[in-house]
Design a protein around this motif. Structure first.
Motif, short mmCIF file in Angstrom:
data_model
loop_
_atom_site.label_atom_id
_atom_site.label_comp_id
_atom_site.label_asym_id
_atom_site.label_seq_id
_atom_site.Cartn_x
_atom_site.Cartn_y
_atom_site.Cartn_z
N LEU A 157 -30.54 -69.72 7.81
CA LEU A 157 -29.76 -68.55 7.41
C LEU A 157 -30.56 -67.27 7.61
CD1 LEU A 157 -27.76 -69.60 4.21
CD2 LEU A 157 -26.97 -69.26 6.55
N ILE B 274 -30.30 -66.39 11.18
CA ILE B 274 -29.00 -65.79 11.44
C ILE B 274 -28.98 -64.35 10.94
CG2 ILE B 274 -26.56 -65.89 10.83
CD1 ILE B 274 -26.73 -68.89 10.79
N ALA B 275 -29.57 -64.12 9.77
CA ALA B 275 -29.60 -62.77 9.23
C ALA B 275 -30.36 -61.83 10.16
CB ALA B 275 -30.22 -62.78 7.84
N LEU C 278 -30.76 -62.20 13.34
CA LEU C 278 -29.93 -61.97 14.52
C LEU C 278 -28.88 -60.90 14.23
CD1 LEU C 278 -29.21 -65.48 16.10
CD2 LEU C 278 -30.33 -63.53 17.17
N CYS C 279 -28.30 -60.96 13.03
CA CYS C 279 -27.23 -60.04 12.69
C CYS C 279 -27.75 -58.61 12.51
CB CYS C 279 -26.53 -60.49 11.40
SG CYS C 279 -25.44 -61.91 11.66
N THR C 280 -28.98 -58.46 12.06
CA THR C 280 -29.50 -57.10 11.89
C THR C 280 -30.11 -56.58 13.19
OG1 THR C 280 -31.61 -57.98 11.09
CG2 THR C 280 -29.95 -57.46 9.45
N GLY C 281 -30.63 -57.47 14.03
CA GLY C 281 -31.32 -57.02 15.23
C GLY C 281 -30.58 -57.25 16.53
#
Lengths: 113, 113
Positions: free
Chosen positions: B28, B31-32, B34-37
């Motif tokens: 997770l 994934i986080a 990836l979602c911010t960068g």
DNA sequence: GCCATGCGCAACCTCCTGGTTGCGTCTGTG
DNA sequence: CACAGACGCAACCAGGAGGTTGCGCATGGC
């Protein structure tokens, strides 16, 4: 807003136990039986299952620890039911991931232009 | 309709690998990140992580096996990105569980009346 | 009161998972 | 071409998850 988003991203890892509880075939089949038969006892959930009653008990406990199911004593039985509110929380996390990812892509596109 | 619903309940166990892939804190957090960068390489995902590059690689592979992320070679790097469509599927399963549970409760209430 | 039913507890076992380390390979660059 | 950076592969290890078995304890019905 960005502060809220960043904090939420760090808190995302807290959702791991919730998803982990859903990530087991036996547990999902227990949930499926609950959904088709409504609130019911352990023995009724076990009948027709491929595992022993104790295994079902353990899985129910795992689901309860994750807040996905709840139980109440009723005579000498223990009746289990689903907590849909917790499932809604899980959906919320998925929504957050998707939206954050889309926003990240938008930021990238904005940089390119 | 009821036939479709019953079949879906049996197929629900097939969603276990999807949820299991989400049920890990390290995954997770990947994934986080990836979602911010946005889309990024393994080394960039590893920098600042609490585990080694190989661990991140394994987790990315696990997420890819579940269809949650996808990768493409780009020079000597491998760029990873999120597949939101798969997350939407997970949401669909959660919706199905909730709605089936609600219907089961409705059937029970109908019997009582 | 007695017996069957429905559970809970605990010990035990096996296997998978998460993690590390070491090394080999490919690719871009000066 | 030589070198460094980014990655893949494989071996290895510890811990926990899933499962079973055995036993004990309440509770409800006859």
């Amino acid at each position: 807003m960005s502060r809220r988003r960043t904090g939420a991203a760090e808190k995302l890892v807290g959702a791991a136990p919730l998803f982990a509880a859903l990530g087991d075939e036996t547990r999902l089949s227990v949930i499926a039986r609950l959904c088709t038969g409504g609130p019911q006892s352990i023995v009724r959930l076990t009948s027709g299952a491929k595992v022993s009653r104790q295994a079902v008990t353990k899985h129910l406990q795992a689901l309860a620890d994750a807040g996905i199911v709840r139980s109440r004593r009723e005579g000498r039985e223990r009746i289990w039911e689903v907590r849909t509110s917790r499932l809604a929380e899980a959906r919320g996390w998925l929504d957050q991931i998707s939206s954050q990812w889309d926003e990240a892509l938008d930021r990238l596109r904005a940089l390119v232009e």
